[in-house]
Design a protein around this motif. Structure first.
Motif, PDB file in Angstrom:
ATOM      1  N   ILE A   1       0.841  -1.203   0.000  1.00 28.79           N
ATOM      2  CA  ILE A   1       0.000   0.000   0.000  1.00 28.79           C
ATOM      3  C   ILE A   1       0.877   1.254   0.000  1.00 28.79           C
ATOM      4  O   ILE A   1       1.762   1.410   0.842  1.00 28.79           O
ATOM      5  CB  ILE A   1      -0.950   0.027   1.214  1.00 28.79           C
ATOM      6  CG1 ILE A   1      -1.820  -1.236   1.240  1.00 28.79           C
ATOM      7  CG2 ILE A   1      -1.811   1.295   1.201  1.00 28.79           C
ATOM      8  CD1 ILE A   1      -2.707  -1.431   0.022  1.00 28.79           C
ATOM      9  N   GLN A   2       0.593   2.114  -0.958  1.00 30.09           N
ATOM     10  CA  GLN A   2       1.272   3.406  -1.074  1.00 30.09           C
ATOM     11  C   GLN A   2       0.216   4.497  -1.205  1.00 30.09           C
ATOM     12  O   GLN A   2      -0.967   4.208  -1.378  1.00 30.09           O
ATOM     13  CB  GLN A   2       2.202   3.415  -2.292  1.00 30.09           C
ATOM     14  CG  GLN A   2       3.328   2.408  -2.170  1.00 30.09           C
ATOM     15  CD  GLN A   2       4.272   2.452  -3.351  1.00 30.09           C
ATOM     16  OE1 GLN A   2       4.394   3.447  -4.058  1.00 30.09           O
ATOM     17  NE2 GLN A   2       4.965   1.340  -3.566  1.00 30.09           N
TER      18      GLN A   2
ATOM     19  N   PHE B   1     -11.378   7.249  -8.906  1.00 30.74           N
ATOM     20  CA  PHE B   1     -10.348   6.405  -8.299  1.00 30.74           C
ATOM     21  C   PHE B   1     -10.950   5.325  -7.405  1.00 30.74           C
ATOM     22  O   PHE B   1     -10.443   4.201  -7.375  1.00 30.74           O
ATOM     23  CB  PHE B   1      -9.311   7.231  -7.544  1.00 30.74           C
ATOM     24  CG  PHE B   1      -8.268   7.817  -8.461  1.00 30.74           C
ATOM     25  CD1 PHE B   1      -7.408   7.004  -9.168  1.00 30.74           C
ATOM     26  CD2 PHE B   1      -8.169   9.181  -8.630  1.00 30.74           C
ATOM     27  CE1 PHE B   1      -6.456   7.525 -10.029  1.00 30.74           C
ATOM     28  CE2 PHE B   1      -7.224   9.728  -9.482  1.00 30.74           C
ATOM     29  CZ  PHE B   1      -6.359   8.895 -10.187  1.00 30.74           C
ATOM     30  N   ASN B   2     -12.015   5.622  -6.704  1.00 32.35           N
ATOM     31  CA  ASN B   2     -12.631   4.596  -5.857  1.00 32.35           C
ATOM     32  C   ASN B   2     -13.223   3.440  -6.658  1.00 32.35           C
ATOM     33  O   ASN B   2     -13.510   2.390  -6.090  1.00 32.35           O
ATOM     34  CB  ASN B   2     -13.691   5.212  -4.947  1.00 32.35           C
ATOM     35  CG  ASN B   2     -13.124   5.631  -3.607  1.00 32.35           C
ATOM     36  OD1 ASN B   2     -12.246   4.978  -3.069  1.00 32.35           O
ATOM     37  ND2 ASN B   2     -13.631   6.727  -3.073  1.00 32.35           N
ATOM     38  N   SER B   3     -13.395   3.607  -7.944  1.00 33.13           N
ATOM     39  CA  SER B   3     -13.969   2.533  -8.755  1.00 33.13           C
ATOM     40  C   SER B   3     -12.916   1.670  -9.449  1.00 33.13           C
ATOM     41  O   SER B   3     -13.253   0.728 -10.160  1.00 33.13           O
ATOM     42  CB  SER B   3     -14.931   3.115  -9.797  1.00 33.13           C
ATOM     43  OG  SER B   3     -14.243   3.907 -10.737  1.00 33.13           O
TER      44      SER B   3
ATOM     45  N   TYR C   1      -9.902   9.449  -0.752  1.00 38.21           N
ATOM     46  CA  TYR C   1     -10.593  10.407   0.107  1.00 38.21           C
ATOM     47  C   TYR C   1     -10.401  11.823  -0.405  1.00 38.21           C
ATOM     48  O   TYR C   1      -9.297  12.214  -0.776  1.00 38.21           O
ATOM     49  CB  TYR C   1     -10.049  10.338   1.546  1.00 38.21           C
ATOM     50  CG  TYR C   1     -10.326   9.034   2.231  1.00 38.21           C
ATOM     51  CD1 TYR C   1     -11.594   8.762   2.753  1.00 38.21           C
ATOM     52  CD2 TYR C   1      -9.338   8.078   2.352  1.00 38.21           C
ATOM     53  CE1 TYR C   1     -11.854   7.561   3.382  1.00 38.21           C
ATOM     54  CE2 TYR C   1      -9.599   6.868   2.987  1.00 38.21           C
ATOM     55  CZ  TYR C   1     -10.862   6.620   3.495  1.00 38.21           C
ATOM     56  OH  TYR C   1     -11.110   5.422   4.120  1.00 38.21           O
ATOM     57  N   SER C   2     -11.470  12.587  -0.393  1.00 36.14           N
ATOM     58  CA  SER C   2     -11.401  13.996  -0.739  1.00 36.14           C
ATOM     59  C   SER C   2     -10.718  14.750   0.399  1.00 36.14           C
ATOM     60  O   SER C   2     -10.924  14.437   1.574  1.00 36.14           O
ATOM     61  CB  SER C   2     -12.808  14.558  -0.962  1.00 36.14           C
ATOM     62  OG  SER C   2     -13.395  13.973  -2.107  1.00 36.14           O
ATOM     63  N   GLY C   3      -9.912  15.734   0.025  1.00 33.21           N
ATOM     64  CA  GLY C   3      -9.208  16.513   1.031  1.00 33.21           C
ATOM     65  C   GLY C   3      -8.677  17.811   0.460  1.00 33.21           C
ATOM     66  O   GLY C   3      -9.050  18.227  -0.643  1.00 33.21           O
TER      67      GLY C   3
ATOM     68  N   VAL D   1      -5.172   9.001  -2.445  1.00 29.79           N
ATOM     69  CA  VAL D   1      -5.427   7.650  -2.947  1.00 29.79           C
ATOM     70  C   VAL D   1      -4.489   6.677  -2.247  1.00 29.79           C
ATOM     71  O   VAL D   1      -3.273   6.855  -2.276  1.00 29.79           O
ATOM     72  CB  VAL D   1      -5.208   7.584  -4.475  1.00 29.79           C
ATOM     73  CG1 VAL D   1      -5.504   6.185  -4.999  1.00 29.79           C
ATOM     74  CG2 VAL D   1      -6.059   8.616  -5.198  1.00 29.79           C
ATOM     75  N   ASN D   2      -5.052   5.662  -1.622  1.00 30.66           N
ATOM     76  CA  ASN D   2      -4.289   4.559  -1.049  1.00 30.66           C
ATOM     77  C   ASN D   2      -4.407   3.401  -2.028  1.00 30.66           C
ATOM     78  O   ASN D   2      -5.517   2.915  -2.278  1.00 30.66           O
ATOM     79  CB  ASN D   2      -4.834   4.173   0.325  1.00 30.66           C
ATOM     80  CG  ASN D   2      -4.695   5.310   1.318  1.00 30.66           C
ATOM     81  OD1 ASN D   2      -3.605   5.780   1.581  1.00 30.66           O
ATOM     82  ND2 ASN D   2      -5.814   5.776   1.846  1.00 30.66           N
TER      83      ASN D   2
END
Length: 180
Positions: free
Chosen positions: A5-6, A22-24, A32-34, A61-62
């Motif tokens: 995981i990066q 990206f979540n798809s 996550y939005s930030g 993004v993870n």
């Protein structure tokens, strides 16, 4: 089996569009939005929207680097927005909508700079790429109501007019990379 995981932190206009895309994707653990790149600690959405915090709307993004590489993430990122528009994406105008790659290490910085140079030589867009490449700083996760915003607010007018068409185009182009 252990995952590799990066993290990647990317800004390409409204974070609702980028986060939903990206979540798809396969290989993405979470997106996550930030906010990042500004000078104000713990900014609110309203403060960032005023345009004087220095923050950009970003997506953290993870990802499992054994399933999707950082370069592949960046290639998808560049397909999701117009990196030639300075401080805007479409009708979203302001420094908070700038195109930026906030790198987490030297390898990410080098990958980003190399890809931008390659894309510039390919002359894909009518203008020069203005995406900034900056070390990640002052990252803050956005308020809870911004997370999965498109999924949770399908009737929102902005989602219908901006996010949905962008995601439809994205899903068509990257159909083979989508989660089941």
């Amino acid at each position: 089996m252990a995952k590799n995981i990066q993290q990647a932190t990317l800004a390409g206009g409204c974070f609702w569009c980028i986060e939903s895309a990206f979540n798809s994707l396969e290989g993405i653990e979470s997106a996550y939005s930030g906010y990042a790149g500004g000078h104000l600690a713990n900014p609110t959405y309203e403060q960032v929207c005023k345009g004087d915090t220095g923050h950009a709307e970003v997506v953290r993004v993870n990802f499992d680097a054994d399933r999707i590489s950082y370069r592949e993430l960046l290639e998808i990122f560049f397909a999701l927005h117009d990196p030639t528009q300075l401080n805007r994406q479409g009708n979203d105008i302001g420094t908070q909508y700038r195109s930026a790659i906030f790198y987490h290490n030297g390898e990410q910085k080098l990958t980003a700079e190399q890809l931008i140079a390659e894309l510039g030589r390919e002359d894909i867009w009518p203008g020069d790429i203005v995406t900034e490449v900056t070390e990640v700083n002052n990252y803050y996760q956005a308020e809870d109501y911004h997370q999965d915003y498109f999924s949770n607010n399908p009737q929102n007018q902005y989602c219908n007019m901006v996010v949905a068409p962008k995601l439809a185009k994205f899903r068509q182009k990257f159909a083979a990379r989508l989660k089941n």
